[in-house]
Design an enzyme around this catalytic site. Structure first.
Site, short mmCIF file in Angstrom:
data_model
loop_
_atom_site.label_atom_id
_atom_site.label_comp_id
_atom_site.label_asym_id
_atom_site.label_seq_id
_atom_site.Cartn_x
_atom_site.Cartn_y
_atom_site.Cartn_z
N LEU A 190 0.82 -1.20 0.00
CA LEU A 190 0.00 0.00 0.00
C LEU A 190 0.86 1.27 0.00
O LEU A 190 0.38 2.35 -0.21
CB LEU A 190 -0.94 0.00 1.21
CG LEU A 190 -2.19 0.85 1.04
CD1 LEU A 190 -3.03 0.38 -0.14
CD2 LEU A 190 -3.02 0.82 2.30
N SER A 191 2.15 1.10 0.18
CA SER A 191 3.08 2.23 0.23
C SER A 191 3.81 2.38 -1.10
O SER A 191 4.64 1.55 -1.46
CB SER A 191 4.11 2.01 1.34
OG SER A 191 5.21 2.88 1.20
N PRO A 192 3.55 3.46 -1.86
CA PRO A 192 4.27 3.65 -3.11
C PRO A 192 5.77 3.88 -2.88
O PRO A 192 6.59 3.53 -3.71
CB PRO A 192 3.60 4.88 -3.74
CG PRO A 192 3.00 5.62 -2.60
CD PRO A 192 2.62 4.56 -1.58
N SER A 208 7.49 2.39 -0.58
CA SER A 208 8.04 1.04 -0.41
C SER A 208 8.34 0.43 -1.77
O SER A 208 9.34 -0.25 -1.95
CB SER A 208 7.06 0.14 0.34
OG SER A 208 6.97 0.46 1.70
#
EC number: 2.5.1.18
Length: 183
Positions: free
Chosen positions: A15-17, A19
């Site tokens: 869900l973390s771009p 990341s």
């Protein structure tokens, strides 16, 4: 005698771009820098208390437990769905589609999906999230470098130059020349 083994742990949530950026760069550099990259699916909600990727992260945890060699491909496909094609990654059919596109058979994917509600998978995801927190994580991505008997925690996808310095390696940008020539 060669250099001491170096390990990088990447704690991430699809869900973390940010990341995703860190994931792609570290996947590209793992052979160039001769490091062992350990992918650690982590529940960002356990760190930031609000997400929406619980099913996807449990699925990645099951992949890591059962077919770790597929973790990179399945993670990348989930990122492609949510951040490149604006597609869902929380519904079972979406997760199965991503898994199959990444190369898992329908049978393998269905089996892994069946694991996401098991106590074993829930416990493993919670344990990995707790490890990230113990390293000092307050968001994701977090890269933990184990170099010369020391542990260094770096937060964010914009710390690659610092990571290269810690490893005694050269930072050549997000697409290193060796990879760029193949593209």
């Amino acid at each position: 005698m060669g250099p001491l083994p170096r390990t990088l742990e990447l704690f991430y949530d699809v869900l973390s771009p940010y990341s995703w950026l860190c994931f792609e760069v570290l996947c590209r550099y793992q052979k160039i820098w001769n490091v062992k990259l350990q992918l650690q699916p982590t529940l960002i909600a356990g760190i930031m208390k609000d997400s929406g990727s619980l099913s996807a992260m449990r699925f990645l945890t099951a992949v890591n437990m059962e077919t770790p060699e597929m973790l990179e491909k399945v993670s990348r496909e989930l990122w492609m769905r949510v951040w490149s094609r604006d597609e869902d990654i929380s519904e079972p059919q979406s997760i199965l589609a991503a898994a199959e596109k990444a190369g898992l058979s329908a049978e393998q994917a269905q089996g892994l999906l069946g694991m996401i509600s098991t106590a074993e998978v829930k416990k493993r995801l919670m344990e990995v999230t707790e490890v990230a927190c113990k390293y000092g994580a307050f968001g994701l991505p977090v890269t933990v470098a184990h170099v010369d008997g020391q542990t260094h925690m770096l937060f964010g996808s914009d710390r690659m130059e610092l990571l290269a310095y810690l490893l005694g390696e050269k930072w050549m940008g997000p697409v290193p020349p060796a990879l760029n020539a193949r593209l």
